[in-house]
Design a protein around this motif. Structure first.
Motif, PDB file in Angstrom:
ATOM      1  N   GLU A 189      24.596  41.259  37.807  1.00 38.61           N
ATOM      2  CA  GLU A 189      25.789  40.542  38.272  1.00 38.61           C
ATOM      3  C   GLU A 189      26.988  40.735  37.341  1.00 38.61           C
ATOM      4  N   LEU A 190      26.728  41.303  36.168  1.00 38.97           N
ATOM      5  CA  LEU A 190      27.825  41.504  35.209  1.00 38.97           C
ATOM      6  C   LEU A 190      28.637  42.750  35.569  1.00 38.97           C
ATOM      7  N   CYS A 191      29.878  42.818  35.117  1.00 37.70           N
ATOM      8  CA  CYS A 191      30.697  44.012  35.367  1.00 37.70           C
ATOM      9  C   CYS A 191      30.108  45.194  34.597  1.00 37.70           C
ATOM     10  N   GLU A 192      30.582  46.386  34.952  1.00 34.90           N
ATOM     11  CA  GLU A 192      30.004  47.588  34.345  1.00 34.90           C
ATOM     12  C   GLU A 192      30.182  47.596  32.821  1.00 34.90           C
ATOM     13  N   VAL A 205      30.423  40.729  24.911  1.00 36.45           N
ATOM     14  CA  VAL A 205      30.614  40.267  26.296  1.00 36.45           C
ATOM     15  C   VAL A 205      31.594  39.094  26.329  1.00 36.45           C
ATOM     16  N   PHE A 206      31.692  38.354  25.226  1.00 33.96           N
ATOM     17  CA  PHE A 206      32.588  37.189  25.214  1.00 33.96           C
ATOM     18  C   PHE A 206      34.063  37.597  25.297  1.00 33.96           C
ATOM     19  N   PRO A 211      36.528  37.432  35.938  1.00 27.86           N
ATOM     20  CA  PRO A 211      36.257  36.023  36.274  1.00 27.86           C
ATOM     21  C   PRO A 211      34.776  35.752  36.564  1.00 27.86           C
ATOM     22  N   HIS A 212      34.112  36.707  37.238  1.00 28.82           N
ATOM     23  CA  HIS A 212      32.699  36.477  37.552  1.00 28.82           C
ATOM     24  C   HIS A 212      31.850  36.456  36.272  1.00 28.82           C
ATOM     25  N   CYS A 213      32.136  37.402  35.358  1.00 30.97           N
ATOM     26  CA  CYS A 213      31.420  37.423  34.072  1.00 30.97           C
ATOM     27  C   CYS A 213      31.668  36.111  33.327  1.00 30.97           C
ATOM     28  N   GLN A 214      32.892  35.610  33.432  1.00 29.06           N
ATOM     29  CA  GLN A 214      33.218  34.375  32.712  1.00 29.06           C
ATOM     30  C   GLN A 214      32.386  33.200  33.226  1.00 29.06           C
TER      31      GLN A 214
END
Ligand code: HAM
Length: 422
Positions: A189-192, A205-206, A211-214
Motif C-alpha cells: 500500500e506504500l508508494c514506490e 519513510v517519515f 497522503p496515503h503513506c502518511q
C-alpha cells in the motif's frame, strides 16, 4: 540564438547581490562571536568522499550528484553539501591533534541535480558550521544557538526550530525492526519511493509527503519511543541547554533528515509563513560516525548548513527595504573635454575617501545628464561647463531641496564630505 543559463541555476544581479553580501556578513560576524574559524574548501572532491560520507542509500548519492571523470579518469563530484568536505579537510590537516573541539565555518556553492522549484536550485549556496570533537549536548546546543542567533541578527527572529533525536547504532536497529514489523504487512500500500526506502533505509519513510503513506505512518513506531538511555539523556540535556539560549522549539517525531550520517540530534529551521518558503531554511545535526567512516579516529561532530538563496528569499519577501543600495552622493554633469577632466579629478578625490559619486560616460547633453542624475537618485549634482570653468565656480544643486549654489571646487568637496546622506 541566445544561450540561457542551465536549468536550476540563477544569476544574482547587483541589487540582490547586496542582500547576499548582507547575509554573508551577518553570518561571518555571528561565527566570529562564537569562535568559529573560516574554512575555504574546493568545490569538487573525489566522488568516494560522498559515497562514504553522505551515504550510498541517500537521494543525494543515488540521483543528485554532478559526477564526471576528469581528464585523468578520476571520478570527481561537484560538492552536494559541505560536511563531508569539512571532515576530509579536518583529517587531512590533522586537526584532531589540536585542542578540541575544532570549530569551523564555510560559505559557498553546492550542486544537486534536483527538480527545480520555489527555493530549490541545482546550484545553490550554503553557509554552515561544524564543531568536531565533543559528545556533549552543550555542543549541539551551541550549534543550534548560533543558527538561531544568525537568523535573529538577519532580522528573522520568528524562524521556527524543530528538533528530534534519531538515536544511535545501539537503539536504531531495535527501532528499525519494530518499524519493519509494522510496515512490511502493508508494504504493497506504500508508494514506490517508500517501498524502496523500506529496503534501503526505512527511517526515511517519515519524510514521505504522499497522503496515503502518511495515513499508514500515523500509527508507525517513532524512533523517540526506542531511544537508548544514553540517547534519551543526551536529548533531555540538549533541551535544557536550549533553554539557556532562550530558544523556543518544537519536537517533531517525524524529523529524520535525508543524509545517512546523523546520530542523535537532528534539527530543521523554517520560516513560519510556508507560502513564502515551504522548505527548510537551515538544517543540521550530530554525526558521531562520520569522522571514522572517512578514515579517522572515533571522533564525534555536529553542525548545520543554511541555504543562502532561501535566506535571501525570506528577506526579500519581508524586509528588503533595510538593505537598499547606498545613495549616490554626487553626480558631476560635465560638458566638454576640460570639464570632464575636472569631473574625473573630483570623482577620484571623493572615491578615495569611499564616497559614492559618478559622472556621464555616454556624451549626453547637459539636460540628459541632469535626468540621469535624477534617475540615479543623486543627493547633489554639480554642473561643469565652459562658463563654470572660466569663473572657477561650479553650479551645485541639492536634488532634494532643489536649492542651488555656486561653489568653488574646495567648497564643493567640503559640502559633499559633510552633508548627511538623506
Ligand atoms: P541539507 O538539509 O541537505 O543538509 O541542506 C541544508 C540547507 O541547504 C537546507 O535547509 C536548505 O536551506 C539548503 N538547500 C539544500 N538543498 C538546496 C537546494 N537544492 N536549493 C536551495 N537550497 C538548498 C546538509 O547539507 C548538511 N550538510 C547540513 C549539516 C551540516 N549537517 C551537519 N552539518
Amino acid at each position: 540564438m541566445l544561450i540561457n543559463g542551465p536549468r536550476g541555476t540563477v544569476d544574482i544581479l547587483p541589487e540582490e547581490s547586496r542582500i547576499w553580501r548582507f547575509v554573508e556578513t551577518v553570518f561571518a560576524e555571528a561565527c566570529d562571536a562564537f569562535g568559529y574559524g573560516e574554512l575555504r574548501l574546493p568545490i569538487f572532491e573525489h566522488s568516494e568522499l560522498y559515497l562514504r560520507g553522505v551515504g550510498e542509500t541517500t537521494d543525494i548519492v543515488q540521483k543528485e550528484m554532478y559526477t564526471f571523470a576528469d581528464r585523468g579518469q578520476r571520478s570527481i563530484t561537484l560538492r552536494p553539501e559541505g560536511t563531508a568536505g569539512v571532515v576530509r579537510s579536518f583529517l587531512e590537516h590533522k586537526m584532531q591533534n589540536q585542542p578540541l573541539p575544532i570549530k569551523l565555518y564555510y560559505n559557498g556553492p553546492m550542486f544537486r541535480y534536483e527538480r527545480p522549484e520555489a527555493g530549490r536550485f541545482r546550484q545553490f549556496s550554503q553557509i554552515g558550521f561544524e564543531a568536531l570533537g565533543s559528545h556533549d549536548a552543550s555542543m549541539d546546543a551551541e550549534i543550534i544557538g548560533l543558527t538561531m542567533e544568525f537568523y535573529r541578527r538577519l532580522g528573522i527572529p520568528q524562524a521556527e526550530l524543530l528538533i528530534n533525536s534519531v538515536g544511535c547504532p545501539v537503539c536504531r536497529p531495535i527501532h528499525k525492526k519494530a518499524l519493519l514489523d509494522y510496515l512490511t504487512p502493508q508494504k504493497h500500500e506504500l508508494c514506490e519511493d517508500c517501498q524502496n526506502r523500506l529496503e534501503k533505509n526505512p527511517l526515511r519513510v517519515f519524510d514521505c509527503k504522499n497522503p496515503h503513506c502518511q495515513v499508514i505512518l500515523k500509527e508507525a513506531p517513532r524512533i523517540s519511543g526506542y531511544l537508548c538511555e544514553e540517547c534519551q539523556t543526551h536529548f533531555d540535556q540538549l533541551k535544557g541547554y536550549l533553554q539557556g539560549y532562550d530558544l523556543q522549539y518544537k519536537i517533531d517525531h517525524n524529523l529524520v533528515r535525508g543524509l545517512d550520517y546523523y546520530t542523535r540530534t537532528v534539527f530543521e529551521v523554517y520560516y513560519p509563513d510556508r507560502s513564502v518558503l515551504p522548505s527548510a531554511i537551515g538544517a543540521g545535526g550530530r554525526y558521531n560516525g562520520l569522522v571514522e567512516e572517512l578514515g579517522g579516529q572515533d571522533l564525534p561532530g555536529v553542525g548545520v548548513a543554511m541555504g543562502v538563496d532561501r535566506a535571501v528569499m525570506v528577506l526579500k519577501a519581508t524586509q528588503s527595504k533595510a538593505i537598499l543600495a547606498p545613495r549616490m552622493k554626487l553626480f558631476v554633469a560635465a560638458m566638454g573635454t576640460q570639464a570632464h577632466l575636472l569631473a574625473t579629478e573630483i570623482l577620484a578625490t571623493l572615491r578615495k575617501e569611499g564616497i559614492y559619486c559618478d559622472q556621464d560616460y555616454m556624451g549626453r547633453s547637459l539636460k540628459s545628464q541632469m535626468k540621469a542624475a535624477d534617475k540615479f537618485g543623486a543627493r547633489f549634482t554639480a554642473i561643469i561647463g565652459d562658463q563654470e570653468i572660466a569663473k572657477g565656480l561650479f553650479l551645485v544643486r541639492d536634488m532634494d531641496g532643489k536649492e542651488q549654489w555656486e561653489l568653488s571646487k574646495e567648497d564643493l568637496l567640503t559640502l559633499i564630505r559633510t552633508a548627511p546622506d538623506a
